[in-house]
Scaffold this active site. Structure first.
Site, PDB file in Angstrom:
ATOM      1  N   ARG A   1       0.465   5.668  -1.966  1.00  0.00           N
ATOM      2  CA  ARG A   1       0.009   6.986  -1.505  1.00  0.00           C
ATOM      3  C   ARG A   1      -0.123   6.970   0.022  1.00  0.00           C
ATOM      4  O   ARG A   1       0.083   5.946   0.668  1.00  0.00           O
ATOM      5  CB  ARG A   1      -1.324   7.347  -2.168  1.00  0.00           C
ATOM      6  CG  ARG A   1      -2.479   6.477  -1.734  1.00  0.00           C
ATOM      7  CD  ARG A   1      -3.842   7.026  -2.168  1.00  0.00           C
ATOM      8  NE  ARG A   1      -4.871   6.276  -1.494  1.00  0.00           N
ATOM      9  CZ  ARG A   1      -5.854   5.607  -2.099  1.00  0.00           C
ATOM     10  NH1 ARG A   1      -5.966   5.639  -3.400  1.00  0.00           N
ATOM     11  NH2 ARG A   1      -6.725   4.926  -1.375  1.00  0.00           N
TER      12      ARG A   1
ATOM     13  N   SER B   1      -3.541   0.612  14.152  1.00  0.00           N
ATOM     14  CA  SER B   1      -4.359   1.831  14.250  1.00  0.00           C
ATOM     15  C   SER B   1      -4.791   2.024  15.698  1.00  0.00           C
ATOM     16  O   SER B   1      -4.950   1.048  16.442  1.00  0.00           O
ATOM     17  CB  SER B   1      -5.606   1.669  13.376  1.00  0.00           C
ATOM     18  OG  SER B   1      -6.514   2.716  13.631  1.00  0.00           O
TER      19      SER B   1
ATOM     20  N   TYR C   1     -12.830  -3.495  11.029  1.00  0.00           N
ATOM     21  CA  TYR C   1     -11.529  -2.798  11.024  1.00  0.00           C
ATOM     22  C   TYR C   1     -10.885  -2.904  12.418  1.00  0.00           C
ATOM     23  O   TYR C   1      -9.687  -3.191  12.548  1.00  0.00           O
ATOM     24  CB  TYR C   1     -11.769  -1.342  10.628  1.00  0.00           C
ATOM     25  CG  TYR C   1     -10.534  -0.490  10.480  1.00  0.00           C
ATOM     26  CD1 TYR C   1      -9.662  -0.661   9.405  1.00  0.00           C
ATOM     27  CD2 TYR C   1     -10.254   0.524  11.393  1.00  0.00           C
ATOM     28  CE1 TYR C   1      -8.540   0.154   9.260  1.00  0.00           C
ATOM     29  CE2 TYR C   1      -9.145   1.339  11.245  1.00  0.00           C
ATOM     30  CZ  TYR C   1      -8.290   1.150  10.183  1.00  0.00           C
ATOM     31  OH  TYR C   1      -7.181   1.958  10.034  1.00  0.00           O
TER      32      TYR C   1
ATOM     33  N   GLY D   1       0.839  -1.203   0.000  1.00  0.00           N
ATOM     34  CA  GLY D   1       0.000   0.000   0.000  1.00  0.00           C
ATOM     35  C   GLY D   1       0.870   1.247   0.000  1.00  0.00           C
ATOM     36  O   GLY D   1       0.490   2.272   0.557  1.00  0.00           O
TER      37      GLY D   1
ATOM     38  N   ALA E   1      -9.717  -6.417  12.906  1.00  0.00           N
ATOM     39  CA  ALA E   1      -8.525  -6.703  12.093  1.00  0.00           C
ATOM     40  C   ALA E   1      -7.280  -6.045  12.702  1.00  0.00           C
ATOM     41  O   ALA E   1      -6.213  -6.662  12.780  1.00  0.00           O
ATOM     42  CB  ALA E   1      -8.727  -6.214  10.662  1.00  0.00           C
ATOM     43  N   LYS E   2      -7.409  -4.796  13.153  1.00  0.00           N
ATOM     44  CA  LYS E   2      -6.239  -4.095  13.682  1.00  0.00           C
ATOM     45  C   LYS E   2      -5.840  -4.639  15.049  1.00  0.00           C
ATOM     46  O   LYS E   2      -4.646  -4.731  15.365  1.00  0.00           O
ATOM     47  CB  LYS E   2      -6.493  -2.581  13.745  1.00  0.00           C
ATOM     48  CG  LYS E   2      -6.634  -1.918  12.369  1.00  0.00           C
ATOM     49  CD  LYS E   2      -5.362  -2.036  11.533  1.00  0.00           C
ATOM     50  CE  LYS E   2      -5.456  -1.176  10.265  1.00  0.00           C
ATOM     51  NZ  LYS E   2      -4.251  -1.279   9.419  1.00  0.00           N
TER      52      LYS E   2
HETATM   53  P1  NAI Z   1      -4.802   5.444   1.887  1.00  0.00           P
HETATM   54  O1  NAI Z   1      -6.166   5.029   1.464  1.00  0.00           O
HETATM   55  O2  NAI Z   1      -4.351   6.853   1.626  1.00  0.00           O
HETATM   56  O3  NAI Z   1      -3.700   4.451   1.266  1.00  0.00           O
HETATM   57  C1  NAI Z   1      -3.856   3.058   1.332  1.00  0.00           C
HETATM   58  C2  NAI Z   1      -3.034   2.408   0.218  1.00  0.00           C
HETATM   59  O4  NAI Z   1      -3.248   0.994   0.284  1.00  0.00           O
HETATM   60  C3  NAI Z   1      -3.494   2.876  -1.174  1.00  0.00           C
HETATM   61  O5  NAI Z   1      -2.365   3.166  -1.979  1.00  0.00           O
HETATM   62  C4  NAI Z   1      -4.275   1.677  -1.693  1.00  0.00           C
HETATM   63  O6  NAI Z   1      -4.295   1.566  -3.122  1.00  0.00           O
HETATM   64  C5  NAI Z   1      -3.521   0.519  -1.024  1.00  0.00           C
HETATM   65  N1  NAI Z   1      -4.296  -0.720  -0.960  1.00  0.00           N
HETATM   66  C6  NAI Z   1      -5.609  -0.865  -0.653  1.00  0.00           C
HETATM   67  N2  NAI Z   1      -5.969  -2.153  -0.741  1.00  0.00           N
HETATM   68  C7  NAI Z   1      -4.858  -2.850  -1.108  1.00  0.00           C
HETATM   69  C8  NAI Z   1      -4.598  -4.216  -1.354  1.00  0.00           C
HETATM   70  N3  NAI Z   1      -5.572  -5.154  -1.262  1.00  0.00           N
HETATM   71  N4  NAI Z   1      -3.340  -4.584  -1.715  1.00  0.00           N
HETATM   72  C9  NAI Z   1      -2.356  -3.649  -1.843  1.00  0.00           C
HETATM   73  N5  NAI Z   1      -2.555  -2.339  -1.624  1.00  0.00           N
HETATM   74  C10 NAI Z   1      -3.786  -1.942  -1.253  1.00  0.00           C
HETATM   75  O7  NAI Z   1      -4.756   5.101   3.433  1.00  0.00           O
HETATM   76  P2  NAI Z   1      -3.717   5.538   4.589  1.00  0.00           P
HETATM   77  O8  NAI Z   1      -4.421   6.506   5.477  1.00  0.00           O
HETATM   78  O9  NAI Z   1      -2.412   5.895   4.011  1.00  0.00           O
HETATM   79  O10 NAI Z   1      -3.622   4.163   5.404  1.00  0.00           O
HETATM   80  C11 NAI Z   1      -2.455   3.343   5.410  1.00  0.00           C
HETATM   81  C12 NAI Z   1      -2.528   2.413   6.603  1.00  0.00           C
HETATM   82  O11 NAI Z   1      -2.569   3.195   7.799  1.00  0.00           O
HETATM   83  C13 NAI Z   1      -3.771   1.524   6.617  1.00  0.00           C
HETATM   84  O12 NAI Z   1      -3.422   0.236   7.089  1.00  0.00           O
HETATM   85  C14 NAI Z   1      -4.674   2.221   7.605  1.00  0.00           C
HETATM   86  O13 NAI Z   1      -5.564   1.316   8.217  1.00  0.00           O
HETATM   87  C15 NAI Z   1      -3.661   2.772   8.591  1.00  0.00           C
HETATM   88  N6  NAI Z   1      -4.148   3.890   9.401  1.00  0.00           N
HETATM   89  C16 NAI Z   1      -4.453   5.112   8.840  1.00  0.00           C
HETATM   90  C17 NAI Z   1      -4.890   6.153   9.651  1.00  0.00           C
HETATM   91  C18 NAI Z   1      -5.225   7.495   9.108  1.00  0.00           C
HETATM   92  O14 NAI Z   1      -5.716   8.357   9.897  1.00  0.00           O
HETATM   93  N7  NAI Z   1      -4.979   7.806   7.853  1.00  0.00           N
HETATM   94  C19 NAI Z   1      -5.029   5.986  11.117  1.00  0.00           C
HETATM   95  C20 NAI Z   1      -4.678   4.665  11.575  1.00  0.00           C
HETATM   96  C21 NAI Z   1      -4.249   3.672  10.742  1.00  0.00           C
END
Ligand code: NAI
Length: 237
Positions: free
Chosen positions: A11, A126, A138, A8, A141-142
């Site tokens: 971005r 998270s 979610y 992931g 899972a976390k």
């Molecule tokens: P985001 O939506 O900006 O980026 C997530 C990335 O994961 C994207 O590039 C997407 O294409 C990719 N992705 C989604 N499904 C996928 C799959 N099956 N296989 C490979 N890649 C996949 O989200 P963000 O905010 O950057 O989140 C990243 C991690 O941080 C996640 O695990 C999220 O649960 C965790 N997180 C985010 C928080 C936030 O406030 N943004 C807070 C706590 C945890």
């Protein structure tokens, strides 16, 4: 120079982690279902929930960059609904990407790390692991990922492989855009209100999470394992 895999990593937080690990001197493979805008030493289309897709991607990383000694399990998303309205497919989608994905990559990467006597697994958890309404899949899972982190740390520790988790709080990314919409706020309002409520009076950014990942991924962090570090501007855990 070590080889790092960031799932992931195209971005958001993952992109921040990929950038930081490259700045730290690692060669970075970004695995993502949508590589738009991705930056890394190799970019691979990969769905972490699919055993076949992860296997193909790891083979490619090893042949192009070398065997990974760092894996960051960052891919994840939430699909918020009240429990009684949640579909089974939404339960499965979230659990599969957040939890099954980490299992698949770790299972693939661990043997080479164990043989080398060195490895770093960092799971992106998270603050939701501590409980959060309307996202039971979610949260499950976390918090499952936190348990996975501790169990894998016990198993892999004797081989020089550490397993830790970084648990972000509110971090400004695409996911935050959706969280703001869920609360009927604009992104700007959501950032302002969340910052006002935070002990450190600001929102988190991908660089904050990447800094913690950089520490866990470093050689010097070999005596730290099985930890969940809340990077959330507040005392949690
Ligand atoms: P985001 O939506 O900006 O980026 C997530 C990335 O994961 C994207 O590039 C997407 O294409 C990719 N992705 C989604 N499904 C996928 C799959 N099956 N296989 C490979 N890649 C996949 O989200 P963000 O905010 O950057 O989140 C990243 C991690 O941080 C996640 O695990 C999220 O649960 C965790 N997180 C985010 C928080 C936030 O406030 N943004 C807070 C706590 C945890």
């Amino acid at each position: 120079m070590s080889v790092a895999v960031v799932t992931g990593g195209a971005r958001g937080i993952g992109a921040g982690i990929a950038k930081r690990l490259r700045a730290d001197g690692h060669r970075v493979a970004v695995l993502d279902v949508d590589l738009t805008g991705a930056e890394g030493d190799v970019l691979l289309d990969c769905d972490v929930a699919s055993e076949e897709s992860v296997t193909i991607a790891f083979d490619k990383v090893s042949s192009v960059l070398g065997v990974p000694s760092i894996v960051v399990n960052n891919a994840g998303f939430a699909r918020d609904q009240p429990l009684h309205e949640m579909s089974l497919s939404d339960w499965d989608a979230v659990v599969d990407v957040c939890l099954r994905g980490a299992f698949l990559t770790t299972r693939l990467a661990a043997p080479a790390m164990m043989a080398a006597g060195f490895g770093r697994i960092v799971n992106i958890s998270s603050t939701s692991a501590l409980g959060d309404p309307e996202r039971v899949q979610y949260v499950a899972a976390k918090s499952g990922l936190n348990g996975f982190t501790k169990a894998a740390a016990l198993e892999l520790g004797p081989f020089g492989v550490t397993v830790n988790a970084v648990a972000p709080g509110f971090t400004v990314t695409n996911m935050t855009v959706r969280s703001a919409a869920r609360r009927g706020r604009t992104l700007e309002e959501h950032i302002r209100i969340t910052a006002e409520e935070s002990p450190v009076r600001r929102a988190g950014h991908p660089e904050d999470i990447a800094h913690a990942v950089s520490f866990f991924a470093s050689e010097g962090a070999g005596y730290v394992t099985g930890q969940v570090l809340y990077v959330a501007g507040a005392p949690l855990g």
